[in-house]
Structures are given as structure tokens and as C-alpha cells.
Design a protein around this motif. Structure first.
Motif, PDB file in Angstrom:
ATOM      1  N   PHE A 120      -9.242  39.561 -42.924  1.00 54.37           N
ATOM      2  CA  PHE A 120      -9.786  40.509 -41.948  1.00 54.37           C
ATOM      3  C   PHE A 120      -8.914  40.604 -40.699  1.00 54.37           C
ATOM      4  CE2 PHE A 120     -13.234  42.062 -39.037  1.00 54.37           C
ATOM      5  CZ  PHE A 120     -13.661  43.150 -39.792  1.00 54.37           C
ATOM      6  N   VAL A 121      -7.992  39.646 -40.535  1.00 50.46           N
ATOM      7  CA  VAL A 121      -7.081  39.670 -39.391  1.00 50.46           C
ATOM      8  C   VAL A 121      -6.040  40.779 -39.577  1.00 50.46           C
ATOM      9  CG1 VAL A 121      -5.411  38.294 -38.071  1.00 50.46           C
ATOM     10  CG2 VAL A 121      -7.486  37.227 -38.971  1.00 50.46           C
ATOM     11  N   ASP A 122      -5.733  41.122 -40.818  1.00 47.65           N
ATOM     12  CA  ASP A 122      -4.778  42.180 -41.106  1.00 47.65           C
ATOM     13  C   ASP A 122      -5.354  43.522 -40.643  1.00 47.65           C
ATOM     14  OD1 ASP A 122      -2.351  43.200 -42.737  1.00 47.65           O
ATOM     15  OD2 ASP A 122      -4.027  44.382 -43.507  1.00 47.65           O
ATOM     16  N   PRO A 123      -4.674  44.225 -39.711  1.00 40.02           N
ATOM     17  CA  PRO A 123      -5.235  45.464 -39.156  1.00 40.02           C
ATOM     18  C   PRO A 123      -5.563  46.523 -40.214  1.00 40.02           C
ATOM     19  CG  PRO A 123      -3.296  44.783 -37.907  1.00 40.02           C
ATOM     20  CD  PRO A 123      -3.382  43.882 -39.103  1.00 40.02           C
ATOM     21  N   GLU A 124      -4.700  46.663 -41.216  1.00 38.58           N
ATOM     22  CA  GLU A 124      -4.932  47.666 -42.263  1.00 38.58           C
ATOM     23  C   GLU A 124      -6.186  47.322 -43.068  1.00 38.58           C
ATOM     24  OE1 GLU A 124      -2.632  49.108 -46.270  1.00 38.58           O
ATOM     25  OE2 GLU A 124      -1.388  48.600 -44.534  1.00 38.58           O
ATOM     26  N   THR A 125      -6.326  46.058 -43.434  1.00 36.15           N
ATOM     27  CA  THR A 125      -7.511  45.623 -44.176  1.00 36.15           C
ATOM     28  C   THR A 125      -8.759  45.785 -43.317  1.00 36.15           C
ATOM     29  OG1 THR A 125      -6.260  44.111 -45.566  1.00 36.15           O
ATOM     30  CG2 THR A 125      -8.615  43.638 -45.300  1.00 36.15           C
ATOM     31  N   ARG A 126      -8.670  45.397 -42.048  1.00 30.73           N
ATOM     32  CA  ARG A 126      -9.826  45.489 -41.155  1.00 30.73           C
ATOM     33  C   ARG A 126     -10.288  46.943 -41.034  1.00 30.73           C
ATOM     34  NH1 ARG A 126      -7.849  42.561 -37.495  1.00 30.73           N
ATOM     35  NH2 ARG A 126      -7.252  44.082 -35.934  1.00 30.73           N
ATOM     36  N   GLU A 127      -9.359  47.869 -40.863  1.00 30.09           N
ATOM     37  CA  GLU A 127      -9.730  49.290 -40.755  1.00 30.09           C
ATOM     38  C   GLU A 127     -10.349  49.797 -42.051  1.00 30.09           C
ATOM     39  OE1 GLU A 127      -9.984  51.127 -38.004  1.00 30.09           O
ATOM     40  OE2 GLU A 127      -9.416  49.248 -37.046  1.00 30.09           O
ATOM     41  N   ARG A 128      -9.808  49.370 -43.178  1.00 30.51           N
ATOM     42  CA  ARG A 128     -10.337  49.801 -44.472  1.00 30.51           C
ATOM     43  C   ARG A 128     -11.767  49.275 -44.652  1.00 30.51           C
ATOM     44  NH1 ARG A 128      -6.053  49.288 -47.511  1.00 30.51           N
ATOM     45  NH2 ARG A 128      -5.671  51.486 -47.725  1.00 30.51           N
ATOM     46  N   VAL A 129     -11.979  48.011 -44.277  1.00 32.38           N
ATOM     47  CA  VAL A 129     -13.327  47.432 -44.380  1.00 32.38           C
ATOM     48  C   VAL A 129     -14.286  48.195 -43.462  1.00 32.38           C
ATOM     49  CG1 VAL A 129     -14.736  45.381 -43.864  1.00 32.38           C
ATOM     50  CG2 VAL A 129     -12.585  45.127 -45.123  1.00 32.38           C
ATOM     51  N   LYS A 130     -13.856  48.476 -42.237  1.00 31.21           N
ATOM     52  CA  LYS A 130     -14.723  49.207 -41.293  1.00 31.21           C
ATOM     53  C   LYS A 130     -15.114  50.575 -41.841  1.00 31.21           C
ATOM     54  CE  LYS A 130     -13.129  47.163 -36.975  1.00 31.21           C
ATOM     55  NZ  LYS A 130     -12.514  47.436 -35.677  1.00 31.21           N
ATOM     56  N   ALA A 131     -14.188  51.229 -42.513  1.00 25.54           N
ATOM     57  CA  ALA A 131     -14.438  52.581 -43.025  1.00 25.54           C
ATOM     58  C   ALA A 131     -15.321  52.585 -44.270  1.00 25.54           C
ATOM     59  CB  ALA A 131     -13.104  53.267 -43.332  1.00 25.54           C
ATOM     60  N   ARG A 132     -15.233  51.538 -45.082  1.00 27.81           N
ATOM     61  CA  ARG A 132     -15.875  51.594 -46.402  1.00 27.81           C
ATOM     62  C   ARG A 132     -16.961  50.557 -46.641  1.00 27.81           C
ATOM     63  NH1 ARG A 132     -13.834  55.152 -49.775  1.00 27.81           N
ATOM     64  NH2 ARG A 132     -14.962  54.081 -51.412  1.00 27.81           N
ATOM     65  N   ALA A 133     -17.224  49.680 -45.660  1.00 19.53           N
ATOM     66  CA  ALA A 133     -18.140  48.565 -45.924  1.00 19.53           C
ATOM     67  C   ALA A 133     -18.850  48.136 -44.637  1.00 19.53           C
ATOM     68  CB  ALA A 133     -17.364  47.378 -46.502  1.00 19.53           C
ATOM     69  N   THR A 134     -19.802  47.248 -44.794  1.00 17.02           N
ATOM     70  CA  THR A 134     -20.433  46.570 -43.668  1.00 17.02           C
ATOM     71  C   THR A 134     -19.881  45.151 -43.661  1.00 17.02           C
ATOM     72  OG1 THR A 134     -22.443  47.888 -43.867  1.00 17.02           O
ATOM     73  CG2 THR A 134     -22.628  45.791 -42.681  1.00 17.02           C
ATOM     74  N   SER A 135     -19.272  44.752 -42.551  1.00 17.45           N
ATOM     75  CA  SER A 135     -18.668  43.416 -42.473  1.00 17.45           C
ATOM     76  C   SER A 135     -19.646  42.431 -41.836  1.00 17.45           C
ATOM     77  CB  SER A 135     -17.366  43.470 -41.680  1.00 17.45           C
ATOM     78  OG  SER A 135     -17.570  44.064 -40.416  1.00 17.45           O
ATOM     79  N   ILE A 136     -19.666  41.232 -42.392  1.00 19.98           N
ATOM     80  CA  ILE A 136     -20.571  40.176 -41.939  1.00 19.98           C
ATOM     81  C   ILE A 136     -19.743  38.927 -41.659  1.00 19.98           C
ATOM     82  CG2 ILE A 136     -22.565  38.751 -42.539  1.00 19.98           C
ATOM     83  CD1 ILE A 136     -23.257  41.046 -44.617  1.00 19.98           C
ATOM     84  N   TRP A 137     -19.701  38.520 -40.382  1.00 19.93           N
ATOM     85  CA  TRP A 137     -18.961  37.327 -39.974  1.00 19.93           C
ATOM     86  C   TRP A 137     -19.874  36.121 -40.090  1.00 19.93           C
ATOM     87  CZ3 TRP A 137     -17.304  36.188 -34.233  1.00 19.93           C
ATOM     88  CH2 TRP A 137     -16.560  34.993 -34.188  1.00 19.93           C
ATOM     89  N   LEU A 138     -19.531  35.214 -40.998  1.00 18.79           N
ATOM     90  CA  LEU A 138     -20.232  33.935 -41.108  1.00 18.79           C
ATOM     91  C   LEU A 138     -19.530  32.966 -40.170  1.00 18.79           C
ATOM     92  CD1 LEU A 138     -20.857  33.597 -44.954  1.00 18.79           C
ATOM     93  CD2 LEU A 138     -22.268  34.708 -43.206  1.00 18.79           C
ATOM     94  N   GLN A 139     -20.254  32.500 -39.167  1.00 13.92           N
ATOM     95  CA  GLN A 139     -19.701  31.615 -38.148  1.00 13.92           C
ATOM     96  C   GLN A 139     -20.238  30.208 -38.335  1.00 13.92           C
ATOM     97  OE1 GLN A 139     -21.287  34.611 -35.132  1.00 13.92           O
ATOM     98  NE2 GLN A 139     -19.623  33.644 -33.997  1.00 13.92           N
ATOM     99  N   ALA A 140     -19.389  29.225 -38.070  1.00 19.19           N
ATOM    100  CA  ALA A 140     -19.813  27.827 -38.070  1.00 19.19           C
ATOM    101  C   ALA A 140     -18.915  27.058 -37.112  1.00 19.19           C
ATOM    102  CB  ALA A 140     -19.731  27.229 -39.472  1.00 19.19           C
ATOM    103  N   ASP A 141     -19.455  25.989 -36.565  1.00 17.70           N
ATOM    104  CA  ASP A 141     -18.640  25.178 -35.661  1.00 17.70           C
ATOM    105  C   ASP A 141     -17.573  24.441 -36.469  1.00 17.70           C
ATOM    106  OD1 ASP A 141     -19.775  22.236 -36.147  1.00 17.70           O
ATOM    107  OD2 ASP A 141     -21.471  23.633 -36.075  1.00 17.70           O
ATOM    108  N   VAL A 142     -16.484  24.119 -35.808  1.00 19.12           N
ATOM    109  CA  VAL A 142     -15.328  23.519 -36.481  1.00 19.12           C
ATOM    110  C   VAL A 142     -15.702  22.184 -37.123  1.00 19.12           C
ATOM    111  CG1 VAL A 142     -13.013  22.568 -36.120  1.00 19.12           C
ATOM    112  CG2 VAL A 142     -13.623  24.756 -35.096  1.00 19.12           C
ATOM    113  N   GLU A 143     -16.542  21.389 -36.484  1.00 20.59           N
ATOM    114  CA  GLU A 143     -16.928  20.089 -37.055  1.00 20.59           C
ATOM    115  C   GLU A 143     -17.585  20.266 -38.428  1.00 20.59           C
ATOM    116  OE1 GLU A 143     -17.686  21.104 -33.891  1.00 20.59           O
ATOM    117  OE2 GLU A 143     -16.184  19.847 -32.891  1.00 20.59           O
ATOM    118  N   THR A 144     -18.468  21.258 -38.537  1.00 18.59           N
ATOM    119  CA  THR A 144     -19.121  21.544 -39.822  1.00 18.59           C
ATOM    120  C   THR A 144     -18.089  21.974 -40.858  1.00 18.59           C
ATOM    121  OG1 THR A 144     -21.176  22.186 -38.713  1.00 18.59           O
ATOM    122  CG2 THR A 144     -20.853  23.018 -40.949  1.00 18.59           C
ATOM    123  N   LEU A 145     -17.163  22.822 -40.456  1.00 21.45           N
ATOM    124  CA  LEU A 145     -16.144  23.314 -41.392  1.00 21.45           C
ATOM    125  C   LEU A 145     -15.246  22.183 -41.881  1.00 21.45           C
ATOM    126  CD1 LEU A 145     -15.134  26.658 -39.639  1.00 21.45           C
ATOM    127  CD2 LEU A 145     -16.667  26.345 -41.591  1.00 21.45           C
TER     128      LEU A 145
END
Length: 179
Positions: A89-114
Motif C-alpha cells: 500500500f506504500v506504492d503510490p500506484e497500488t494505493r491509487e488503484r486500491v482507492k479507486a476500486r476497493a475499500t481499504s482497511i488498516w489493521l493496526q497493532a502496537d509493535v510489541e504485539t507484532l
């Protein structure tokens, strides 16, 4: 469980490695009666080799190029649940494509858990270079601004994957009722 209707466009899960994109994505797809795809698995199928081998043999840039093409193809399919690799999702082209064609969901977690989660397997090329906590903190610093552009943000750090799934379903339901 909320009453979520079948989405009209794909749902794309983003976030750092170890946050549960694939596991939660499979459950989300099942709950919504959609197909599930993992972008890394699809890249491996297309390349005929593992993500680690692609990184080792061709480098990260070649992997990202293949990843971009695979994601573009998957987003042309009927609505599905798609788990992206942590850097996609960091790739600008991919991010724009996702924004245009999908709903993006950011799963967040603290670094210790990861760190606890990723230490269970040695399949992540980016974690072989340095201490996993150091790497994950650096990746989060680098990727957070892109991740923050996601349509929906869900805390995936506490509890089970089912709690994360419920949070996603509630967020989708709230989004649908406000639309």
C-alpha cells in the motif's frame, strides 16, 4: 454480529507484517461469502517461487513490480477480500488503484504485539537483517502515512482474530449506514 451486506467492491486489508491480514482476511471473506486472496501467495504463484526467493534472487524492487501487477489484476476481479503484503500500500500506484476500486482497511497493532507474532515463523525476508522490533518500528515510521490513507482503521492488537473481525464488520456496517 452486525448485519453487513455483501460489499459492491473489494475489501483490501493493509498493515504491518504480523497484524493478521491473512488470518482475519480469510474469516472476513467467509463471513461475507466472498473469495479470499493473499497478494503474497498470488505473487508466489505467478513467479513460481517464494517471496523470500524473489527477494534473494531479484531484490525488493523486482518483487514490488510483480506485486503491483498481481494486485492490479486481482482488483479487476469481482468483489473479494484481499490481504496485501505490508509494503504494497506504500506504492503510490497500488494505493491509487486500491482507492479507486476497493475499500481499504488498516489493521493496526502496537509493535510489541507484532514482535511476538512474527517471532513464531522465519518466513519474512525483511526481518532477517536486524532485530525484529527495530525493523518493525522503522517500517511503521516509513509506512504509517500511507497506511493512514486507508478508508477504515481497526485496532488489531488486543484479543483474538475474531474480535478484529467483529470490529471490521461493525466499521463496514457503520460506513454503509452513513453512506
Amino acid at each position: 454480529m452486525s448485519c453487513v451486506h455483501i460489499p459492491q467492491k473489494s475489501l483490501v486489508l493493509i498493515g504491518l507484517m504480523g497484524v493478521g491480514k491473512t488470518t482475519v482476511g480469510r474469516r472476513l471473506a467467509h463471513a461475507l461469502k466472498l473469495d479470499f486472496r493473499d497478494a503474497d501467495e498470488e505473487v508466489e504463484k505467478a513467479a513460481g517461487r517464494s517471496v523470500s526467493e524473489i527477494f534473494e534472487d531479484f531484490g525488493e524492487a523486482a518483487f514490488r513490480d510483480g506485486e503491483r501487477k498481481v494486485i492490479a489484476r486481482l482488483l479487476e476481479e469481482p468483489p473479494l477480500v484481499l490481504a496485501l503484503g505490508g509494503g504494497a500500500f506504500v506504492d503510490p500506484e497500488t494505493r491509487e488503484r486500491v482507492k479507486a476500486r476497493a475499500t481499504s482497511i488498516w489493521l493496526q497493532a502496537d509493535v510489541e504485539t507484532l514482535v511476538k507474532r512474527v517471532s513464531r515463523r522465519d518466513t519474512r525476508p525483511l526481518l532477517r537483517e536486524d532485530d525484529p522490533e527495530t525493523v518493525l518500528r522503522a517500517l511503521l515510521d516509513k509506512r504509517q502515512a500511507a497506511y493512514a490513507e486507508a478508508d477504515i482503521h481497526v485496532d488489531a492488537s488486543g484479543g483474538s482474530h475474531n474480535l478484529t473481525l467483529d470490529s471490521i464488520l461493525r466499521a463496514l456496517d457503520a460506513r454503509e449506514t452513513s453512506a
